[in-house]
Design a protein around this motif. Structure first.
Motif, short mmCIF file in Angstrom:
data_model
loop_
_atom_site.label_atom_id
_atom_site.label_comp_id
_atom_site.label_asym_id
_atom_site.label_seq_id
_atom_site.Cartn_x
_atom_site.Cartn_y
_atom_site.Cartn_z
N GLN A 1 -1.62 7.85 0.31
CA GLN A 1 -2.16 8.60 -0.83
C GLN A 1 -2.29 10.08 -0.49
O GLN A 1 -2.78 10.44 0.58
CB GLN A 1 -3.50 7.99 -1.21
CG GLN A 1 -3.40 6.51 -1.61
CD GLN A 1 -4.69 5.73 -1.51
OE1 GLN A 1 -4.70 4.53 -1.27
NE2 GLN A 1 -5.83 6.40 -1.67
N HIS B 1 -3.32 12.52 -3.13
CA HIS B 1 -4.02 13.20 -4.24
C HIS B 1 -3.03 13.81 -5.23
O HIS B 1 -3.27 14.88 -5.78
CB HIS B 1 -5.00 14.25 -3.72
CG HIS B 1 -6.10 13.69 -2.88
ND1 HIS B 1 -7.23 13.12 -3.41
CD2 HIS B 1 -6.22 13.56 -1.53
CE1 HIS B 1 -8.01 12.69 -2.44
NE2 HIS B 1 -7.43 12.94 -1.30
N TYR C 1 -10.30 4.04 -0.94
CA TYR C 1 -11.21 4.96 -1.62
C TYR C 1 -12.49 5.17 -0.81
O TYR C 1 -12.94 4.26 -0.12
CB TYR C 1 -11.61 4.38 -2.99
CG TYR C 1 -10.44 4.02 -3.87
CD1 TYR C 1 -9.99 4.89 -4.85
CD2 TYR C 1 -9.79 2.79 -3.73
CE1 TYR C 1 -8.92 4.56 -5.67
CE2 TYR C 1 -8.72 2.46 -4.54
CZ TYR C 1 -8.28 3.34 -5.51
OH TYR C 1 -7.22 3.01 -6.31
N THR D 1 2.39 8.75 -2.41
CA THR D 1 2.24 8.06 -3.70
C THR D 1 0.76 7.79 -3.94
O THR D 1 0.01 7.53 -3.00
CB THR D 1 3.03 6.73 -3.66
OG1 THR D 1 4.43 7.02 -3.48
CG2 THR D 1 2.86 5.94 -4.93
N ASP D 2 0.35 7.84 -5.22
CA ASP D 2 -1.05 7.56 -5.54
C ASP D 2 -1.22 6.49 -6.62
O ASP D 2 -2.35 6.25 -7.06
CB ASP D 2 -1.76 8.84 -5.95
CG ASP D 2 -2.10 9.71 -4.74
OD1 ASP D 2 -3.19 9.54 -4.18
OD2 ASP D 2 -1.24 10.52 -4.34
N HIS E 1 -5.08 5.89 -7.74
CA HIS E 1 -6.09 6.58 -6.95
C HIS E 1 -6.31 7.94 -7.59
O HIS E 1 -5.43 8.80 -7.58
CB HIS E 1 -5.56 6.71 -5.52
CG HIS E 1 -6.30 7.70 -4.67
ND1 HIS E 1 -5.75 8.90 -4.27
CD2 HIS E 1 -7.54 7.65 -4.11
CE1 HIS E 1 -6.61 9.56 -3.51
NE2 HIS E 1 -7.70 8.83 -3.40
N THR F 1 0.83 -1.20 0.00
CA THR F 1 0.00 0.00 0.00
C THR F 1 0.87 1.26 0.00
O THR F 1 2.09 1.19 0.12
CB THR F 1 -0.93 0.03 1.23
OG1 THR F 1 -0.16 0.37 2.40
CG2 THR F 1 -1.60 -1.31 1.47
N CYS F 2 0.21 2.39 -0.10
CA CYS F 2 0.93 3.67 -0.08
C CYS F 2 0.10 4.72 0.65
O CYS F 2 -1.11 4.57 0.82
CB CYS F 2 1.27 4.14 -1.48
SG CYS F 2 -0.14 4.30 -2.60
N LEU G 1 -5.13 -0.12 -2.58
CA LEU G 1 -5.33 1.31 -2.35
C LEU G 1 -6.72 1.53 -1.75
O LEU G 1 -7.55 0.62 -1.74
CB LEU G 1 -5.16 2.11 -3.64
CG LEU G 1 -3.79 2.06 -4.31
CD1 LEU G 1 -3.74 3.01 -5.50
CD2 LEU G 1 -2.67 2.39 -3.34
#
Length: 269
Positions: A81, A83, A125, A109-110, A145, A78-79, A123
């Motif tokens: 996020q 935007h 959401y 990171t996205d 994302h 995972t990262c 990721l």
């Protein structure tokens, strides 16, 4: 709902998947909100560690989700996020980043890309657009994302470009999908957003109060086609999270107090 996107459950954990990806040897899973644990919204399957939920409950949710979709929870990658539009290549040493602790997630990171088998990219959401990419020829995958800022920064195009540069994928060979997210029916924006996307005027519909409805599905679809992805190989789930809050997390519908759905993409072998 798109013909290619289906809902199913295993061990009482519900998720949606794209059948064309599955048939090509890739696992896809967009988690639903049922039958989990959370201190933010009790009983929901929040999969994100970064929003202040009880981390032990989140990890248990991830383990349930992993078992339901047939991946190893300790290999979730995972990262954090932000935007933006940074794309990270996942190598052997990064497998499992952020799986059990937020402290070791990939920072700032996205989008994540890899050509390694058995690495479930994950990721998070709650209205933003999940963009999934897979190349049956090389085995490379990418997951992005795309909220409005990431979409304006063309993260879908940058993810395809990174897959081309790193794994030599050919865009016409890619399978692409846009997962459940807020639809043009519900996504109200203003001139600030519109001015950031001058090339996609056709994706804005005027409202009577100086605001607009924005179709992020269509913007991302257009960006994918601009990179050379074959239009018939782009699937759109067609499910608006704001219209379906009983199924998926929606930041707008729940006024910010919500968990996050997880979207997972993994090459089987």
């Amino acid at each position: 709902m798109h013909d290619d996107f289906n809902l199913t459950s295993h061990n009482n954990i519900w998720f949606g998947y794209f059948s064309d990806f599955e048939q090509a040897g890739f696992i896809t899973a967009c988690s639903c909100r049922f039958h989990g644990e959370s201190d933010i919204v009790p009983g929901t399957l929040n999969l994100a560690l970064h929003i202040g939920d009880n981390p032990k409950k989140v990890v248990r949710n991830r383990q349930k989700f992993a078992e339901a979709i047939g991946v190893n929870a300790e290999r979730f990658t995972t990262c954090a996020q932000v935007h933006g539009n940074r794309v990270q290549v996942i190598t052997d040493k990064l497998i499992g980043s952020g799986a059990l602790r937020f402290a070791d997630t990939v920072p700032d990171t996205d989008a994540l890309i890899t050509n390694l088998a058995g690495v479930p990219l994950l990721l998070f959401y709650a209205d933003c657009v999940p963009v999934l990419l897979a190349d049956p020829e090389t085995g490379a995958i990418g997951l992005a994302h795309a909220g409005w800022r990431g979409t304006a920064a063309q993260i879908a195009k940058k993810t395809v470009a990174a897959m081309q540069d790193t794994f030599h994928v050919k865009p016409p060979n890619l399978l692409a999908a846009i997962g459940p997210s807020i639809g043009g029916c519900c996504y109200e924006v203003d001139d600030v957003v519109r001015n950031e996307m001058p090339d996609y005027e056709s994706c804005f519909m005027d409202k009577c109060d100086g605001k607009y409805w924005l179709d992020l599905w269509q913007v991302n679809r257009q960006q994918l086609m601009e990179t050379g992805v074959t239009p018939s190989r782009i699937s759109v789930a067609g499910i608006c999270t704001n219209h379906n809050p009983e199924l998926f997390c929606s930041y707008r519908y729940e006024n910010g107090r919500t968990g996050r759905m997880g979207v997972c993409l993994c090459r089987k072998r």
